[in-house]
Scaffold this motif. Structure first.
Motif, PDB file in Angstrom:
ATOM      1  N   UNK A 116     -13.293   2.164  -4.538  1.00 17.02           N
ATOM      2  CA  UNK A 116     -14.085   2.536  -5.597  1.00 17.02           C
ATOM      3  C   UNK A 116     -13.657   3.746  -6.435  1.00 17.02           C
ATOM      4  N   UNK A 117     -12.421   4.364  -5.932  1.00 11.58           N
ATOM      5  CA  UNK A 117     -11.810   5.434  -6.552  1.00 11.58           C
ATOM      6  C   UNK A 117     -10.917   4.787  -7.820  1.00 11.58           C
ATOM      7  N   UNK A 118     -10.635   3.650  -8.167  1.00 11.85           N
ATOM      8  CA  UNK A 118     -10.152   2.870  -9.121  1.00 11.85           C
ATOM      9  C   UNK A 118      -8.657   2.801  -8.787  1.00 11.85           C
ATOM     10  N   UNK A 119      -8.300   2.874  -7.622  1.00 11.72           N
ATOM     11  CA  UNK A 119      -6.993   2.635  -7.355  1.00 11.72           C
ATOM     12  C   UNK A 119      -6.508   1.293  -7.307  1.00 11.72           C
ATOM     13  N   UNK A 120      -7.338   0.414  -7.146  1.00 17.08           N
ATOM     14  CA  UNK A 120      -6.941  -1.245  -7.106  1.00 17.08           C
ATOM     15  C   UNK A 120      -7.805  -1.811  -6.129  1.00 17.08           C
ATOM     16  N   UNK A 121      -7.395  -2.815  -5.565  1.00 19.47           N
ATOM     17  CA  UNK A 121      -8.075  -3.605  -4.586  1.00 19.47           C
ATOM     18  C   UNK A 121      -7.204  -4.119  -3.635  1.00 19.47           C
ATOM     19  N   UNK A 122      -7.935  -4.902  -2.558  1.00 15.63           N
ATOM     20  CA  UNK A 122      -7.436  -5.562  -1.587  1.00 15.63           C
ATOM     21  C   UNK A 122      -7.947  -6.820  -1.022  1.00 15.63           C
ATOM     22  N   UNK A 123      -6.864  -7.792  -0.839  1.00 11.06           N
ATOM     23  CA  UNK A 123      -7.527  -9.141  -0.346  1.00 11.06           C
ATOM     24  C   UNK A 123      -6.894  -9.317   1.020  1.00 11.06           C
ATOM     25  N   UNK A 124      -7.592 -10.003   1.893  1.00 12.00           N
ATOM     26  CA  UNK A 124      -7.195 -10.266   3.303  1.00 12.00           C
ATOM     27  C   UNK A 124      -7.118 -11.773   3.624  1.00 12.00           C
ATOM     28  N   UNK A 125      -5.968 -12.367   3.423  1.00 14.83           N
ATOM     29  CA  UNK A 125      -5.462 -13.675   3.542  1.00 14.83           C
ATOM     30  C   UNK A 125      -5.388 -14.041   4.778  1.00 14.83           C
ATOM     31  N   UNK A 126      -5.644 -15.325   5.265  1.00 16.96           N
ATOM     32  CA  UNK A 126      -5.257 -16.187   6.550  1.00 16.96           C
ATOM     33  C   UNK A 126      -4.235 -16.977   5.965  1.00 16.96           C
ATOM     34  N   UNK A 127      -2.742 -16.789   6.430  1.00 20.62           N
ATOM     35  CA  UNK A 127      -2.023 -17.789   6.160  1.00 20.62           C
ATOM     36  C   UNK A 127      -1.069 -17.928   7.375  1.00 20.62           C
ATOM     37  N   UNK A 128      -0.127 -19.184   7.114  1.00 24.13           N
ATOM     38  CA  UNK A 128       0.662 -19.462   8.193  1.00 24.13           C
ATOM     39  C   UNK A 128       1.868 -18.713   8.141  1.00 24.13           C
ATOM     40  N   UNK A 129       2.224 -18.007   7.116  1.00 29.58           N
ATOM     41  CA  UNK A 129       3.458 -17.364   7.020  1.00 29.58           C
ATOM     42  C   UNK A 129       3.213 -15.925   6.106  1.00 29.58           C
ATOM     43  N   UNK A 130       4.194 -14.962   5.915  1.00 31.99           N
ATOM     44  CA  UNK A 130       4.185 -14.074   4.856  1.00 31.99           C
ATOM     45  C   UNK A 130       4.548 -14.683   3.507  1.00 31.99           C
ATOM     46  N   UNK A 131       5.356 -15.404   3.643  1.00 32.30           N
ATOM     47  CA  UNK A 131       5.906 -16.007   2.307  1.00 32.30           C
ATOM     48  C   UNK A 131       4.826 -16.782   1.762  1.00 32.30           C
ATOM     49  N   UNK A 132       3.821 -17.445   2.537  1.00 31.13           N
ATOM     50  CA  UNK A 132       2.829 -18.287   2.041  1.00 31.13           C
ATOM     51  C   UNK A 132       1.771 -17.292   1.223  1.00 31.13           C
ATOM     52  N   UNK A 133       1.562 -16.028   1.958  1.00 31.32           N
ATOM     53  CA  UNK A 133       0.757 -15.054   1.435  1.00 31.32           C
ATOM     54  C   UNK A 133       1.018 -14.529   0.333  1.00 31.32           C
ATOM     55  N   UNK A 134       2.325 -14.237   0.365  1.00 35.24           N
ATOM     56  CA  UNK A 134       3.102 -13.748  -0.921  1.00 35.24           C
ATOM     57  C   UNK A 134       2.959 -14.562  -2.255  1.00 35.24           C
ATOM     58  N   UNK A 135       3.115 -15.758  -1.847  1.00 34.84           N
ATOM     59  CA  UNK A 135       2.907 -16.684  -2.994  1.00 34.84           C
ATOM     60  C   UNK A 135       1.668 -16.704  -3.498  1.00 34.84           C
ATOM     61  N   UNK A 136       0.653 -16.784  -2.641  1.00 32.99           N
ATOM     62  CA  UNK A 136      -0.993 -16.784  -3.138  1.00 32.99           C
ATOM     63  C   UNK A 136      -0.884 -15.448  -3.828  1.00 32.99           C
ATOM     64  N   UNK A 137      -0.568 -14.313  -3.458  1.00 34.85           N
ATOM     65  CA  UNK A 137      -0.902 -12.965  -4.123  1.00 34.85           C
ATOM     66  C   UNK A 137      -0.075 -13.068  -5.566  1.00 34.85           C
ATOM     67  N   UNK A 138       1.114 -13.702  -5.654  1.00 37.04           N
ATOM     68  CA  UNK A 138       1.701 -13.737  -6.891  1.00 37.04           C
ATOM     69  C   UNK A 138       1.187 -14.458  -7.918  1.00 37.04           C
ATOM     70  N   UNK A 139       0.322 -15.466  -7.385  1.00 40.75           N
ATOM     71  CA  UNK A 139      -0.217 -16.356  -8.188  1.00 40.75           C
ATOM     72  C   UNK A 139      -1.688 -15.989  -8.814  1.00 40.75           C
ATOM     73  N   UNK A 140      -2.071 -14.825  -8.267  1.00 40.07           N
ATOM     74  CA  UNK A 140      -3.176 -13.885  -8.705  1.00 40.07           C
ATOM     75  C   UNK A 140      -3.220 -13.617 -10.189  1.00 40.07           C
ATOM     76  N   UNK A 141      -4.064 -13.914 -10.949  1.00 44.45           N
ATOM     77  CA  UNK A 141      -3.829 -13.791 -12.501  1.00 44.45           C
ATOM     78  C   UNK A 141      -3.538 -12.219 -12.850  1.00 44.45           C
ATOM     79  N   UNK A 142      -4.267 -11.248 -11.720  1.00 45.72           N
ATOM     80  CA  UNK A 142      -3.926 -10.112 -11.999  1.00 45.72           C
ATOM     81  C   UNK A 142      -2.574  -9.575 -11.954  1.00 45.72           C
ATOM     82  N   UNK A 143      -1.888 -10.307 -11.071  1.00 44.07           N
ATOM     83  CA  UNK A 143      -0.261  -9.983 -10.672  1.00 44.07           C
ATOM     84  C   UNK A 143       0.424 -10.685 -11.955  1.00 44.07           C
TER      85      UNK A 143
END
Length: 86
Positions: free
Chosen positions: A43-70
């Motif tokens: 709420x302070x405008x800093x940004x946001x957070x997403x909590x993913x369930x994934x098999x690996x950090x590489x998988x979660x990283x890919x999903x995060x990088x596919x986010x249109x914001x990124x």
């Protein structure tokens, strides 16, 4: 499955405003696939957070990088494995 927290700190407020609908659609598609545990903005405008369930950090990283914001340079992403205590 492991749990990963993705921090999405603000880089460009205008780009964030423009790409917010696409970002929200992306999160909804990820949620429909069962990948998202929770998400939200700071709420302070800093940004946001997403909590993913994934098999690996590489998988979660890919999903995060596919986010249109990124992809459009509105936010950067920082992925951390999280050992959630229930």
């Amino acid at each position: 499955m492991k749990t990963f927290v993705v921090f999405l700190p603000m880089l460009d407020e205008e780009k964030s405003r423009i790409h917010r609908p696409e970002h929200l659609d992306y999160l909804e598609s990820q949620r429909a696939l069962g990948r998202i545990f929770a998400n939200g903005r700071f709420v302070d405008g800093w940004g946001g957070m997403v909590i993913y369930r994934a098999a690996s950090i590489e998988e979660a990283q890919q999903w995060a990088e596919d986010d249109p914001f990124v992809r459009h340079g509105a936010r950067r992403c920082e992925v951390h494995e999280w050992d959630m205590v229930q």
